[in-house]
Design an enzyme around this catalytic site. Structure first.
Site, PDB file in Angstrom:
ATOM      1  CB  SER A 107      -2.993   8.934   2.125  1.00  0.00           C
ATOM      2  OG  SER A 107      -3.222   7.702   2.779  1.00  0.00           O
ATOM      3  CG  ASP A 113     -12.026   3.916  -2.020  1.00  0.00           C
ATOM      4  OD1 ASP A 113     -10.865   3.924  -2.470  1.00  0.00           O
ATOM      5  OD2 ASP A 113     -12.277   3.811  -0.795  1.00  0.00           O
ATOM      6  NE  ARG A 132     -10.438   5.740  10.017  1.00  0.00           N
ATOM      7  CZ  ARG A 132     -10.082   5.319   8.796  1.00  0.00           C
ATOM      8  NH1 ARG A 132     -10.583   4.189   8.315  1.00  0.00           N
ATOM      9  NH2 ARG A 132      -9.224   6.000   8.067  1.00  0.00           N
ATOM     10  NE  ARG A 158      -9.614   0.242  -7.043  1.00  0.00           N
ATOM     11  CZ  ARG A 158     -10.043   0.401  -5.792  1.00  0.00           C
ATOM     12  NH1 ARG A 158     -10.265   1.610  -5.300  1.00  0.00           N
ATOM     13  NH2 ARG A 158     -10.266  -0.661  -5.036  1.00  0.00           N
ATOM     14  CE  LYS A 170     -13.101  -1.643   1.974  1.00  0.00           C
ATOM     15  NZ  LYS A 170     -11.682  -1.219   2.028  1.00  0.00           N
TER      16      LYS A 170
HETATM   17  C1  S3P Z   1      -9.288   4.544   3.474  1.00  0.00           C
HETATM   18  C2  S3P Z   1      -8.626   5.538   2.803  1.00  0.00           C
HETATM   19  C3  S3P Z   1      -8.434   5.558   1.347  1.00  0.00           C
HETATM   20  C4  S3P Z   1      -9.378   4.588   0.629  1.00  0.00           C
HETATM   21  C5  S3P Z   1      -9.444   3.263   1.313  1.00  0.00           C
HETATM   22  C6  S3P Z   1      -9.912   3.415   2.757  1.00  0.00           C
HETATM   23  C7  S3P Z   1      -9.392   4.609   4.931  1.00  0.00           C
HETATM   24  O1  S3P Z   1      -7.102   5.184   1.049  1.00  0.00           O
HETATM   25  O2  S3P Z   1      -8.989   4.415  -0.704  1.00  0.00           O
HETATM   26  O3  S3P Z   1     -10.356   2.426   0.626  1.00  0.00           O
HETATM   27  O4  S3P Z   1     -10.221   3.876   5.520  1.00  0.00           O
HETATM   28  O5  S3P Z   1      -8.664   5.413   5.542  1.00  0.00           O
HETATM   29  P1  S3P Z   1      -5.896   6.265   1.018  1.00  0.00           P
HETATM   30  O6  S3P Z   1      -5.706   6.776   2.374  1.00  0.00           O
HETATM   31  O7  S3P Z   1      -4.711   5.477   0.529  1.00  0.00           O
HETATM   32  O8  S3P Z   1      -6.344   7.316   0.035  1.00  0.00           O
END
Ligand code: S3P
Length: 447
Positions: free
Chosen positions: A176, A328, A35, A359, A30
């Site tokens: 993040s 996740d 991206r 969660r 995903k």
């Molecule tokens: C993601 C980053 C994560 C993840 C999300 C996808 C991404 O979130 O939980 O499912 O594609 O950059 P955070 O950046 O909020 O940790």
């Protein structure tokens, strides 16, 4: 084109199969799918994307990039072709951008809009509208974007981009990848060098893919963490991308095969980027039998097929430094823990409270209702395992517009005495439309 997420709840009853066996191929990653569409839409010329995840979240990104000028089409060969507009070339969307349930779409696209001559309003479903956007508003405002949000930094919100935007040095206050990526995407059309300092490493797909598309980007280890420096006014070259399978989707089958006695499953094409593979480490610490077959590189990412066989699991203290690489996967790890011998303690995972649902609370309530003893912490959960017996089951679970709660509790139901009912299984379509079809295949049922 407006994106229309699932609208009516779709309850589902899950019964335990005898065992799971066979081979399945998980859908595209995903994070990489989002991206791929965004960077292809900013390149000059045509990119091709194979293995794109065709879930609602990624389709929301595709619709938004179309609304801002990119041409995006799926061929009958399942290859997606994208004609980009070039960095700086995004157009004013005619309507609000409907992000559905997708935090990644929202936060990364806010970054793109922030440095373009575009004003875009972002809207989403009830889950997304409750999630904090202040973490991206702060750095993007420093780069010059004018952002007006609903109270608490929430959706609906409007980003008015500034051209030229201002390069910044930004140290991430939360681990993040979405915040990191929002700043890096804003940096693409910002003159000069923008730096993101990352004290705790998070998934690095943006860095890898930006470099692959030809952006001038360096990554160095500094005294305060990883420093990612991107030179703006970049020119991106179109690419041919193969998206590896999503380790966060594979996670459900890793746990399912580990906990259902007699199971033997091969999960094909699983991305094993070290910034994503924390669950494999945690499950192996618990005693899981996971073999990596045919290791290879796909789209610049390490990939293997995973053969997972049932194994007796033991409770562990989950190392908090694994958190970013399995953020996740905690909901399904809690399910594995329910079948382990002894307690599993997961702390240092407070970010779980601001995902598609809270969660920690959602899994505590769902597991307790189905006969599992847990203790909730501000930053995690302790799960008392039963040593591998069936859990009681029998309850109805509120999935709270959260695909990973729905899929995790589906896995819990695979080794429960009584069936478990999901009040709404439709959120699964955000990330894994073929999930129940593949469950039926592994269970030896026809779907
Ligand atoms: C993601 C980053 C994560 C993840 C999300 C996808 C991404 O979130 O939980 O499912 O594609 O950059 P955070 O950046 O909020 O940790």
């Amino acid at each position: 084109m407006a994106h229309s997420p699932h609208t009516s709840p779709s309850p589902r009853v899950i019964r335990a199969p005898a065992r799971l066996s066979g081979r399945i191929r998980v859908p595209g990653d995903k994070s990489i799918s989002h991206r791929s569409l965004m960077l292809s839409a900013l390149a000059v010329g045509e990119s091709r994307i194979e293995g794109l995840l065709e879930g609602e979240d990624v389709l929301a990104t595709a619709a938004a990039m179309r609304a801002m000028g990119a041409t995006i089409a799926r061929g009958d060969d399942a290859v997606w072709r994208v004609q980009g507009v070039g960095v700086g070339g995004l157009l004013q969307p005619a309507q609000a951008l409907d992000m559905g349930n997708s935090g990644t779409s929202t936060r990364l696209l806010m970054g793109l809009v922030a440095s373009h001559a575009v004003s875009a309003t972002f809207v989403g479903d009830a889950s997304l509208s409750g999630r904090p956007m202040g973490r991206v508003i702060t750095p993007l405002a420093r780069m010059g974007a004018d952002i007006t949000s609903s109270p608490g930094g929430r959706l609906p919100l409007t980003v008015r981009g500034l051209v030229p935007s201002v390069p910044i040095d930004y140290e991430l206050p939360v681990a993040s990848a979405q915040v990191k990526s929002a700043v890096l995407l804003a940096a693409l059309n910002t003159p000069g060098i923008t730096r993101v300092i990352e004290p705790v490493p998070t998934r690095d797909h943006s860095e890898r893919m930006l470099a692959g598309f030809g952006a001038r980007l360096t990554v160095e280890q500094g005294p305060r963490g990883r420093v990612i420096a991107l030179e703006g006014e970049a020119e991106l070259r179109p690419q041919s991308i193969t998206v590896p399978g999503d380790p966060s989707s594979a996670a459900f089958w890793m746990v399912a095969a580990s906990v259902v006695p007699g199971s033997d499953v091969v999960i094909e094409n699983v991305g094993l980027n070290p910034t994503r593979a924390g669950l494999v480490t945690a499950l192996r610490m618990m005693g899981a039998d996971i073999a990596e077959l045919a290791p290879r590189t796909v789209g610049g990412e390490p990939v293997a097929d995973l053969r997972v066989r049932h194994a007796a699991l033991s409770g562990i203290e989950v190392p908090p430094d694994l958190a970013p690489s399995m953020i996740d996967e905690y909901p399904v790890l809690f399910v594995a823990a329910a079948f382990a011998a002894g307690a599993t303690v997961a702390r240092g995972a407070e970010e779980l409270r601001v995902k598609e649902s809270d969660r920690i609370a959602a899994m505590r309530v769902a597991l307790e209702a189905n006969g599992v003893t847990t203790v909730e912490h501000e930053d995690g959960l302790t799960v008392h395992g039963n040593g591998g017996d069936k859990i009681a089951g029998g309850a109805t679970v509120a999935t709270q517009l959260d695909h990973r709660i729905a899929m995790s509790m589906t896995i819990a139901a695979l080794h429960a005495r009584d069936s478990i009912t999901l009040d709404d299984a439709s959120p699964v379509a955000t990330s894994y439309p073929a999930f129940y079809q593949q469950l039926a295949e592994l269970s030896g049922e026809t779907a």
